[in-house]
Structure formats: C-alpha cells, structure tokens
Design an enzyme around this catalytic site. Structure first.
Site, PDB file in Angstrom:
ATOM      1  N   ASP A  17       0.969  -1.353  -0.027  1.00  0.00           N
ATOM      2  CA  ASP A  17      -0.085   0.156   0.096  1.00  0.00           C
ATOM      3  C   ASP A  17       0.916   1.137  -0.081  1.00  0.00           C
ATOM      4  OD1 ASP A  17      -1.798   2.118   0.630  1.00  0.00           O
ATOM      5  OD2 ASP A  17      -3.134   0.584   1.711  1.00  0.00           O
ATOM      6  N   HIS A  33      -0.302   4.463   0.076  1.00  0.00           N
ATOM      7  CA  HIS A  33      -1.105   5.759   0.561  1.00  0.00           C
ATOM      8  C   HIS A  33      -0.230   6.029   1.820  1.00  0.00           C
ATOM      9  CE1 HIS A  33      -3.888   3.676  -2.153  1.00  0.00           C
ATOM     10  NE2 HIS A  33      -4.314   5.009  -2.315  1.00  0.00           N
ATOM     11  N   SER A  42      -5.497  -4.219   2.263  1.00  0.00           N
ATOM     12  CA  SER A  42      -4.362  -3.758   3.327  1.00  0.00           C
ATOM     13  C   SER A  42      -5.072  -4.399   4.485  1.00  0.00           C
ATOM     14  CB  SER A  42      -4.273  -2.296   3.383  1.00  0.00           C
ATOM     15  OG  SER A  42      -3.504  -1.808   2.333  1.00  0.00           O
TER      16      SER A  42
HETATM   17 CO1  B1M Z   1      -5.677   5.601  -4.418  1.00  0.00          CO
HETATM   18  N1  B1M Z   1      -7.194   4.613  -3.726  1.00  0.00           N
HETATM   19  N2  B1M Z   1      -4.989   4.033  -5.416  1.00  0.00           N
HETATM   20  N3  B1M Z   1      -4.018   6.819  -4.659  1.00  0.00           N
HETATM   21  N4  B1M Z   1      -6.575   6.637  -3.425  1.00  0.00           N
HETATM   22  C1  B1M Z   1      -8.160   4.891  -2.755  1.00  0.00           C
HETATM   23  C2  B1M Z   1      -7.538   4.629  -1.159  1.00  0.00           C
HETATM   24  C3  B1M Z   1      -9.512   4.628  -3.248  1.00  0.00           C
HETATM   25  C4  B1M Z   1     -10.724   4.114  -1.976  1.00  0.00           C
HETATM   26  C5  B1M Z   1      -9.823   5.342  -4.367  1.00  0.00           C
HETATM   27  C6  B1M Z   1     -11.410   4.996  -5.046  1.00  0.00           C
HETATM   28  O1  B1M Z   1     -11.479   4.256  -5.625  1.00  0.00           O
HETATM   29  N5  B1M Z   1     -12.317   5.792  -4.702  1.00  0.00           N
HETATM   30  C7  B1M Z   1      -9.000   3.071  -3.895  1.00  0.00           C
HETATM   31  C8  B1M Z   1      -9.092   1.870  -2.970  1.00  0.00           C
HETATM   32  C9  B1M Z   1     -10.180   0.823  -3.234  1.00  0.00           C
HETATM   33  C10 B1M Z   1     -10.136  -0.325  -2.512  1.00  0.00           C
HETATM   34  O2  B1M Z   1      -9.163  -0.827  -2.165  1.00  0.00           O
HETATM   35  N6  B1M Z   1     -11.361  -0.932  -2.487  1.00  0.00           N
HETATM   36  C11 B1M Z   1      -7.766   3.485  -4.377  1.00  0.00           C
HETATM   37  C12 B1M Z   1      -6.927   2.884  -5.332  1.00  0.00           C
HETATM   38  C13 B1M Z   1      -7.869   1.743  -6.094  1.00  0.00           C
HETATM   39  C14 B1M Z   1      -5.835   3.065  -5.755  1.00  0.00           C
HETATM   40  C15 B1M Z   1      -4.751   2.220  -6.742  1.00  0.00           C
HETATM   41  C16 B1M Z   1      -4.950   0.831  -6.752  1.00  0.00           C
HETATM   42  C17 B1M Z   1      -5.037   2.825  -8.199  1.00  0.00           C
HETATM   43  C18 B1M Z   1      -4.390   2.009  -9.342  1.00  0.00           C
HETATM   44  O3  B1M Z   1      -3.363   1.931  -9.232  1.00  0.00           O
HETATM   45  N7  B1M Z   1      -5.430   1.762 -10.265  1.00  0.00           N
HETATM   46  C19 B1M Z   1      -3.459   2.510  -6.406  1.00  0.00           C
HETATM   47  C20 B1M Z   1      -2.933   1.881  -5.260  1.00  0.00           C
HETATM   48  C21 B1M Z   1      -1.534   1.744  -5.194  1.00  0.00           C
HETATM   49  C22 B1M Z   1      -0.954   0.855  -4.081  1.00  0.00           C
HETATM   50  O4  B1M Z   1      -1.219   1.342  -2.839  1.00  0.00           O
HETATM   51  N8  B1M Z   1      -0.233  -0.192  -4.126  1.00  0.00           N
HETATM   52  C23 B1M Z   1      -3.715   3.948  -5.898  1.00  0.00           C
HETATM   53  C24 B1M Z   1      -2.684   5.213  -5.903  1.00  0.00           C
HETATM   54  C25 B1M Z   1      -2.933   6.343  -5.347  1.00  0.00           C
HETATM   55  C26 B1M Z   1      -1.994   7.649  -5.545  1.00  0.00           C
HETATM   56  C27 B1M Z   1      -0.528   7.254  -5.559  1.00  0.00           C
HETATM   57  C28 B1M Z   1      -2.343   8.256  -6.899  1.00  0.00           C
HETATM   58  C29 B1M Z   1      -2.710   8.357  -4.334  1.00  0.00           C
HETATM   59  C30 B1M Z   1      -1.767   8.266  -3.052  1.00  0.00           C
HETATM   60  C31 B1M Z   1      -0.774   9.228  -2.958  1.00  0.00           C
HETATM   61  C32 B1M Z   1      -0.081   9.043  -1.606  1.00  0.00           C
HETATM   62  O5  B1M Z   1      -0.671   8.896  -0.756  1.00  0.00           O
HETATM   63  N9  B1M Z   1       1.058   9.402  -1.557  1.00  0.00           N
HETATM   64  C33 B1M Z   1      -3.790   7.981  -3.974  1.00  0.00           C
HETATM   65  C34 B1M Z   1      -4.846   8.633  -3.613  1.00  0.00           C
HETATM   66  C35 B1M Z   1      -4.596  10.177  -3.043  1.00  0.00           C
HETATM   67  C36 B1M Z   1      -6.149   8.226  -3.014  1.00  0.00           C
HETATM   68  C37 B1M Z   1      -7.565   8.725  -2.550  1.00  0.00           C
HETATM   69  C38 B1M Z   1      -8.034   9.710  -3.655  1.00  0.00           C
HETATM   70  C39 B1M Z   1      -7.223   9.599  -1.068  1.00  0.00           C
HETATM   71  C40 B1M Z   1      -6.344   9.064  -0.020  1.00  0.00           C
HETATM   72  C41 B1M Z   1      -5.976  10.210   0.805  1.00  0.00           C
HETATM   73  O6  B1M Z   1      -4.714  10.666   0.910  1.00  0.00           O
HETATM   74  N10 B1M Z   1      -6.943  11.027   1.623  1.00  0.00           N
HETATM   75  C42 B1M Z   1      -8.423   7.675  -1.960  1.00  0.00           C
HETATM   76  C43 B1M Z   1      -9.741   7.838  -1.782  1.00  0.00           C
HETATM   77  C44 B1M Z   1     -10.294   7.757  -0.331  1.00  0.00           C
HETATM   78  O7  B1M Z   1      -9.659   7.613   0.693  1.00  0.00           O
HETATM   79  N11 B1M Z   1     -11.669   7.627  -0.160  1.00  0.00           N
HETATM   80  C45 B1M Z   1      -7.861   6.669  -2.794  1.00  0.00           C
HETATM   81  C46 B1M Z   1      -6.635  11.612   2.714  1.00  0.00           C
HETATM   82  C47 B1M Z   1      -6.169  11.297   3.845  1.00  0.00           C
HETATM   83  C48 B1M Z   1      -5.809  12.075   4.925  1.00  0.00           C
HETATM   84  O8  B1M Z   1      -7.282  10.216   4.428  1.00  0.00           O
HETATM   85  O9  B1M Z   1      -5.565   8.250   4.489  1.00  0.00           O
HETATM   86  O10 B1M Z   1      -8.054   8.130   4.971  1.00  0.00           O
HETATM   87  P1  B1M Z   1      -6.919   8.839   5.096  1.00  0.00           P
HETATM   88  O11 B1M Z   1      -6.434   8.964   6.409  1.00  0.00           O
HETATM   89  C49 B1M Z   1      -7.277   9.304   7.598  1.00  0.00           C
HETATM   90  C50 B1M Z   1      -7.950   8.261   8.277  1.00  0.00           C
HETATM   91  O12 B1M Z   1      -8.165   7.314   7.444  1.00  0.00           O
HETATM   92  C51 B1M Z   1      -7.143   8.245   9.381  1.00  0.00           C
HETATM   93  O13 B1M Z   1      -6.602   9.596   9.707  1.00  0.00           O
HETATM   94  C52 B1M Z   1      -6.472  10.504   8.504  1.00  0.00           C
HETATM   95  C53 B1M Z   1      -7.221  11.792   8.893  1.00  0.00           C
HETATM   96  O14 B1M Z   1      -7.008  12.220  10.153  1.00  0.00           O
HETATM   97  N12 B1M Z   1      -5.801   7.350   9.216  1.00  0.00           N
HETATM   98  C54 B1M Z   1      -5.378   7.048  10.471  1.00  0.00           C
HETATM   99  C55 B1M Z   1      -5.394   6.845   8.185  1.00  0.00           C
HETATM  100  N13 B1M Z   1      -4.089   5.893   8.691  1.00  0.00           N
HETATM  101  C56 B1M Z   1      -4.211   6.173  10.070  1.00  0.00           C
HETATM  102  C57 B1M Z   1      -3.531   5.272  10.953  1.00  0.00           C
HETATM  103  C58 B1M Z   1      -3.650   5.546  12.367  1.00  0.00           C
HETATM  104  C59 B1M Z   1      -4.899   6.372  12.754  1.00  0.00           C
HETATM  105  C60 B1M Z   1      -5.654   7.101  11.985  1.00  0.00           C
HETATM  106  O15 B1M Z   1      -2.928   5.147  13.551  1.00  0.00           O
HETATM  107  C61 B1M Z   1      -2.070   4.080  13.059  1.00  0.00           C
END
Ligand code: B1M
Length: 215
Positions: free
Chosen positions: A98, A100, A151
């Site tokens: 992963d 992200h 994940s």
């Molecule tokens: Co990706 N991606 N992505 N992506 N991406 C998602 C996660 C997805 C939901 C988008 C969608 O389809 N709507 C989807 C997952 C689907 C699934 O598994 N069911 C997805 C996909 C499919 C993919 C790829 C597979 C796409 C592809 O290649 N075809 C690929 C995967 C690569 C891989 O991981 N092997 C991929 C790639 C990418 C980018 C590289 C382009 C980029 C990431 C860049 C980076 O992180 N450096 C990216 C992005 C940006 C996203 C979305 C749009 C935004 C994620 C984000 O940064 N959110 C995302 C959509 C979504 O999440 N709904 C998506 C903002 C961030 C602050 O939120 O990380 O949730 P988040 O963290 C929150 C809480 O969750 C929590 O606190 C934070 C807020 O305070 N939290 C914790 C998180 N970790 C925590 C740990 C803790 C405590 C709290 O303690 C340990």
C-alpha cells in the site's frame, strides 16, 4: 471564488500555482489544523469520489496528492505544539503493498506535536520491518495505516504474526485508514489478536488512543 472554495479546488485540480499565498491568507483567518481538516481533506474526499466513479484518472489523483502534501508541509510549522515530550514511542507504517501515506503522515504530525516520539517507517512496509523497528525503538505502540481493501487483510495477517511470535501482549496496535471499519477492528480483529487492537477514525482519535493506551 471565496478562499475556502479556492483552496478546495486547488486540491481537486492539482493546481499548485498560488497555493502558498492562499494558505497564508487562510492562516490569518483560521488555525492550520482547521484548514487541513475542514478544507483540504474535503478536497481529497472529492478526488476520491471522482476517481472512484471514473471521472478522474490516476495521474491527476497523484497531482492532487502532491498538492495536498505541499499544503500540509506549508501549514505544519503553524500547528500548535505542546511542550510535553517523551510521552512514549509509536512505530508507524503503511502496510505491505500500500502506497497511501497522506493520512499516516498526518497522524505522525499530530502525535509528534503532542509529545510522542514517532518512528515513521514509510509505505509498503512488510511485517518484519515493522516488528524489527518496534523492538529496536522499544515502541509502546504499533500503528498501521492502509487504504486498500486488501490492506485490511494484511493488517489481520500482521496481527497473527505478532501472536505467533508471542509479541502481542507487548504491543497494543492502532489501525487506521479508509477501508477499515470500527466493527472489523474492534470485533473481528479484537477476537483474533492476543493484545489490544483499536481503531482510529482520524488522527485525533489516534492521539486519544495513544493517551489512553500509554498516557
Ligand atoms: Co488511491 N485508492 N490508489 N491513490 N486513493 C483510494 C484509497 C480509493 C478508495 C479510491 C477510490 O477508488 N475511490 C481506492 C481503494 C479501493 C479499494 O481498495 N477498495 C484506491 C485505489 C484503487 C488506488 C490504486 C490501486 C489505483 C491504481 O493503481 N489503479 C493505487 C494503489 C497503489 C498501492 O497502494 N499499491 C492508488 C494510488 C493512489 C495515488 C498514488 C495516486 C494516491 C496516493 C498518494 C499518497 O498517498 N502519497 C492515491 C490517493 C490520493 C487516493 C485517495 C483519492 C485519497 C487518499 C487520501 O490521501 N486521503 C483515496 C480515496 C479515499 O480515501 N476515499 C484513494 C486523505 C487522507 C488524509 O485520508 O488516508 O484515509 P486517509 O487518513 C485519514 C484516516 O483514515 C485516518 O486519519 C486520516 C485523517 O485524519 N488514518 C489513520 C489513516 N491512517 C491512520 C493510522 C492511524 C490512525 C488514523 O493510526 C495508526
């Protein structure tokens, strides 16, 4: 456009030009964390929706993520910090497979600013690397982040590995990331893990959990 809407759009459109000026203006009105939580995260949420529904292609998602990272880096020095220090150590990682890391890095910032020592291992971390770092740094807690559905399975395997190595009692685990649910962590994973495992919906819940687990 009003400032808040402009900032949100910069994230959605991946537009860096003028970002810093807008952030500086926003800082005169609101605290840095509020800008992140209420405006920038709303932009990322829209990006996720557009990508999920096929209206946005991956390279543009990447650009949005880069703008998000730049914005957070710009705001970070403006965030409140406590004087407390050495409250405990967490090893933090995005799990194997992963990439992200925006959420994980926000957790790092919030915990570091609130007196915790954060060992941030980065992305795609195999369980071995996480467990070695936990031992090396005498971590009080292990934190795992992951946004992909797969994940959530890897997190489960990692907990089983902690069980198998007899390390579960030593390491409470905090899990976070968009694909998890509270029920999955606090019921399903709670049942299989021999130690404490807790779910953090956001970085602030991560902080509250750290305070509760080792404070
Ligand atoms: Co990706 N991606 N992505 N992506 N991406 C998602 C996660 C997805 C939901 C988008 C969608 O389809 N709507 C989807 C997952 C689907 C699934 O598994 N069911 C997805 C996909 C499919 C993919 C790829 C597979 C796409 C592809 O290649 N075809 C690929 C995967 C690569 C891989 O991981 N092997 C991929 C790639 C990418 C980018 C590289 C382009 C980029 C990431 C860049 C980076 O992180 N450096 C990216 C992005 C940006 C996203 C979305 C749009 C935004 C994620 C984000 O940064 N959110 C995302 C959509 C979504 O999440 N709904 C998506 C903002 C961030 C602050 O939120 O990380 O949730 P988040 O963290 C929150 C809480 O969750 C929590 O606190 C934070 C807020 O305070 N939290 C914790 C998180 N970790 C925590 C740990 C803790 C405590 C709290 O303690 C340990």
């Amino acid at each position: 456009l009003p400032l808040e809407e402009r900032l949100r759009r910069r994230i959605i459109e991946g537009e860096r030009n003028g970002l810093e000026a807008d952030l500086e203006e926003a800082l005169t009105e609101r605290p840095a964390l509020e800008i992140v939580n209420e405006t920038l995260l709303a932009g990322m949420k829209t990006v996720g929706e557009l990508f999920g529904s096929g209206q946005m292609q991956l390279p543009f998602v990447l650009q949005s993520a880069e703008v998000m990272k730049t914005a957070v880096a710009h705001l970070e020095p403006h965030m409140e910090k406590t004087d407390e220090d050495g409250k405990g150590t967490i090893v933090l990682a995005t799990v194997r497979g992963d990439v992200h890391d925006i959420g994980k890095n926000l957790v790092d910032i919030i915990l570091s600013n609130n007196g915790y020592n954060v060992v941030n291992l980065g992305i795609k971390q195999p369980v071995n690397a996480i467990l070695e770092a936990a031992a090396e740094h005498r971590a009080d807690v292990i934190g795992m982040s992951g946004l992909l559905v797969k994940s959530t399975v890897i997190m489960k395997e990692n907990l089983e590995e902690l069980n198998a190595r007899g390390m579960a009692a030593d390491y409470p685990v905090i899990l976070g990331g968009a694909a998890l649910t509270r029920a999955y962590v606090e019921q399903d994973l709670h049942e299989i893990y021999d130690g404490e495992v807790r779910y953090a919906r956001d970085a602030f819940e991560g902080l509250r959990l750290m305070d509760a687990l080792i404070g």
